[in-house]
Scaffold this active site. Structure first.
Site, short mmCIF file in Angstrom:
data_model
loop_
_atom_site.label_atom_id
_atom_site.label_comp_id
_atom_site.label_asym_id
_atom_site.label_seq_id
_atom_site.Cartn_x
_atom_site.Cartn_y
_atom_site.Cartn_z
N GLN A 87 33.60 -12.04 62.79
CA GLN A 87 32.52 -11.06 62.86
C GLN A 87 33.04 -9.71 62.39
OE1 GLN A 87 29.41 -12.02 64.32
NE2 GLN A 87 28.63 -10.08 63.57
N PHE A 88 33.09 -9.50 61.07
CA PHE A 88 33.64 -8.24 60.54
C PHE A 88 32.80 -7.05 60.97
CE2 PHE A 88 30.52 -9.03 57.27
CZ PHE A 88 30.14 -7.76 56.84
N THR A 89 31.53 -7.26 61.31
CA THR A 89 30.65 -6.14 61.68
C THR A 89 31.05 -5.49 63.01
OG1 THR A 89 29.02 -7.61 62.70
CG2 THR A 89 28.70 -7.06 60.37
#
Length: 160
Positions: A87-89
């Site tokens: 989950q890069f966000t």
């Protein structure tokens, strides 16, 4: 390294865009009963040291009730599993404007090896681990248990 941990009764992740005719709702990549969903993000300065610290933290957290309904059992004592989703966000910055910046998120050449090391480290501790697929469009479906949601962070620069 950042993790949003959610205790769940059940969860699954489906990969979108692959063979829509055969799998109109997406292909199931991972599915667990009770345990934790771990949304995992990495930043540029993260190393294996952050992963090892986080592995110990996740496996050791006592977030499951004992016979007295006190949160005294860890995921393995509770017979739970983990669903790990990249989950890069989690490293977004939305302080300015209306479009978040993702400059603090690690690029794939850093994040993918760390993600794989994290999954391997969890499995080496005897926990059942299912995963999403790094970089894929995923649908994550879960039923929160409690709800219990914990924010975990390990900053390489501070060692905390």
């Amino acid at each position: 390294m950042r993790i949003l941990l959610q205790r769940v009764k059940r969860a699954e992740v489906r990969i979108q865009g692959e063979s829509a005719e055969a799998h109109p709702d997406g292909r199931v990549s991972g599915r667990i009963g009770g345990g934790y969903v771990l949304l995992v993000g990495f930043t540029h300065s993260d190393t294996n040291a952050e992963v090892e610290w986080m592995t110990d933290k996740v496996v050791g957290l006592r977030l499951f009730p004992d016979e007295d309904q006190k949160l005294n059992r860890d995921v393995t004592e509770a017979g739970g599993a983990l669903l790990v989703v990249s989950q890069f966000t989690l490293y977004s910055d939305a302080r300015k404007g209306r479009r978040p910046s993702f400059m603090d998120a690690a690029k794939p050449d850093i994040a993918i090896p760390l993600y794989n090391y994290f999954v391997t480290s969890l499995r080496e501790r005897g926990v059942t681990v299912q995963t999403g697929e790094f970089g894929a469009m995923m649908d994550v479906e879960l039923v929160n248990d409690g709800p219990v949601t914990i924010w975990l962070e390990r900053d390489a620069a501070q060692g905390e």
